[in-house]
Design an enzyme around this catalytic site. Structure first.
Site, mmCIF file in Angstrom:
data_model
loop_
_atom_site.group_PDB
_atom_site.id
_atom_site.type_symbol
_atom_site.label_atom_id
_atom_site.label_comp_id
_atom_site.label_asym_id
_atom_site.label_seq_id
_atom_site.Cartn_x
_atom_site.Cartn_y
_atom_site.Cartn_z
ATOM 1 C CE LYS A 109 -1.281 0.210 2.065
ATOM 2 N NZ LYS A 109 -2.425 0.208 1.176
ATOM 3 C CD GLN A 153 -5.776 -1.015 0.326
ATOM 4 O OE1 GLN A 153 -4.962 -0.368 0.985
ATOM 5 N NE2 GLN A 153 -5.413 -1.957 -0.533
ATOM 6 C CG ASP A 160 -1.211 4.302 -3.580
ATOM 7 O OD1 ASP A 160 -0.258 3.648 -3.119
ATOM 8 O OD2 ASP A 160 -2.398 4.056 -3.320
#
Ligand code: NDP
Length: 304
Positions: free
Chosen positions: A53, A97, A120
């Protein structure tokens, strides 16, 4: 022989669009979008994802801010960090995460992120907006899959779509996005009876199950489009022998390297029946990060 839907090439197109969007912001005198990534603990797969990322952010000009916390972090400390990031005007997007180490409540963490910074797309407010068909930050994997299908001109209106898997991350939002595009959608899962028969009805089959090679060639309607979201590592040679019967190279890698990545669909068998198939790796995997950075830019631009 089916067409290969190249996820890597489409991810590059999506990232180029993000890069141009960042340039437009900079040309207007605005700062680069800021994406905060929170990594708790030492999970090796998560570390790889976070590294990927950060590298993708650097490519497109998004500022990536990493927060690494020890595995024994208390929930209250994680809450406090999320609160600080919510209040930080230099942070447009926050990603926690997953999976979090045992003892931490991931739902509580995800629900604490401000919906406007929820890149997200997992916050109930954003999931609710998706349910209502309203703009919002949408989960990255299914929205990038939709972008791939649109790029390849896959007609969705009126088709029969089957989504295998009902997670909040992939299956459910994918089904809603297909429904929004006027597909007739069936969601199948571990308790579904006659899974093979249901899959055989699908003009579009999306597999997001996490079971290597579950979907056999005989489950696929001739001419169907197959999107394989699953990412699995197979190390067992007996299983490999069964699911890679049409993929001698994969079987060879398994034998020589002791393991190989594959999807939920038997790719070799699918290629002989379907009209288009996403490979694993190189299919949906690269699209997810592209979807995330698309969301980060949209959050910075307050477009959603
Ligand atoms: P989850 O484990 O959260 O969900 C799996 C779903 O599959 C569940 O709904 C489960 O049913 C269903 N399922 C499990 N076994 C079977 C079976 N034998 N038959 C039918 N249905 C079954 O997984 P995710 O949605 O998070 O991920 C799915 C896969 O996609 C994984 O391989 C994951 O690694 C991959 N993935 C890939 C991404 C990418 O970037 N390409 C991003 C996210 C995920 P039930 O609800 O009944 O338990």
């Amino acid at each position: 022989m089916a067409t290969i839907l190249d996820g890597k090439a489409h991810a590059d197109r999506m990232l180029e669009t993000v890069r141009q969007g960042v340039e437009v912001r900079l040309a207007k005198g605005l700062r680069a979008p800021g994406l905060a990534v929170v990594l708790v603990g030492e999970d090796p797969a998560s570390q790889v994802y976070v590294r990927n990322k950060s590298a993708a952010c650097a490519k497109v000009g998004i500022t990536s801010i990493e927060h690494r916390l020890p595995a024994d972090t208390a929930q209250a400390d994680l809450d406090a960090l999320i609160d600080r990031l919510n209040a930080d005007s230099g942070v447009d997007g926050i990603l926690v995460q997953l999976p979090l180490p045992q003892g931490l409540d991931s739902k509580r963490a995800l629900h604490r992120i401000s919906p406007a910074k929820d890149v997200d797309g997992f916050h109930p407010v954003n999931q609710g907006l998706l349910l209502e068909g309203l703009p919002g930050l949408r989960p990255c994997t299914p929205s990038a899959c939709m972008s791939l299908l649109a790029h390849h001109g896959v007609e969705l209106k009126g088709i029969r779509a089957v989504v295998l898997g009902r997670s909040e991350i992939v299956g459910k939002p994918m089904a809603l996005m297909l429904l929004e595009q006027h597909a007739t959608v069936t969601i199948a899962h571990s308790r579904t009876k006659d899974l093979a028969g249901i899959c055989r009805e699908a003009d579009l089959l999306v597999a997001a199950v996490g079971r290597p090679g579950l979907v056999e060639g005989s489950w696929i309607k001739p001419g169907a489009v197959v999107v394989d979201v699953g990412i699995n590592r197979v190390e067992d040679e007996i299983l490999g022998g069964r699911i890679f019967a049409q993929e001698p190279k994969k079987l060879d890698t398994l034998r020589t390297k002791g393991g190989v990545l594959c999807g939920d669909v038997r790719y070799g068998e699918a290629m002989a029946v379907a009209s288009a198939v996403t490979p694993v790796p190189g299919g949906v995997g690269p699209l997810t990060i592209a979807g995330l950075l698309t969301n980060a830019l949209a959050a910075a631009n307050r477009e959603v």
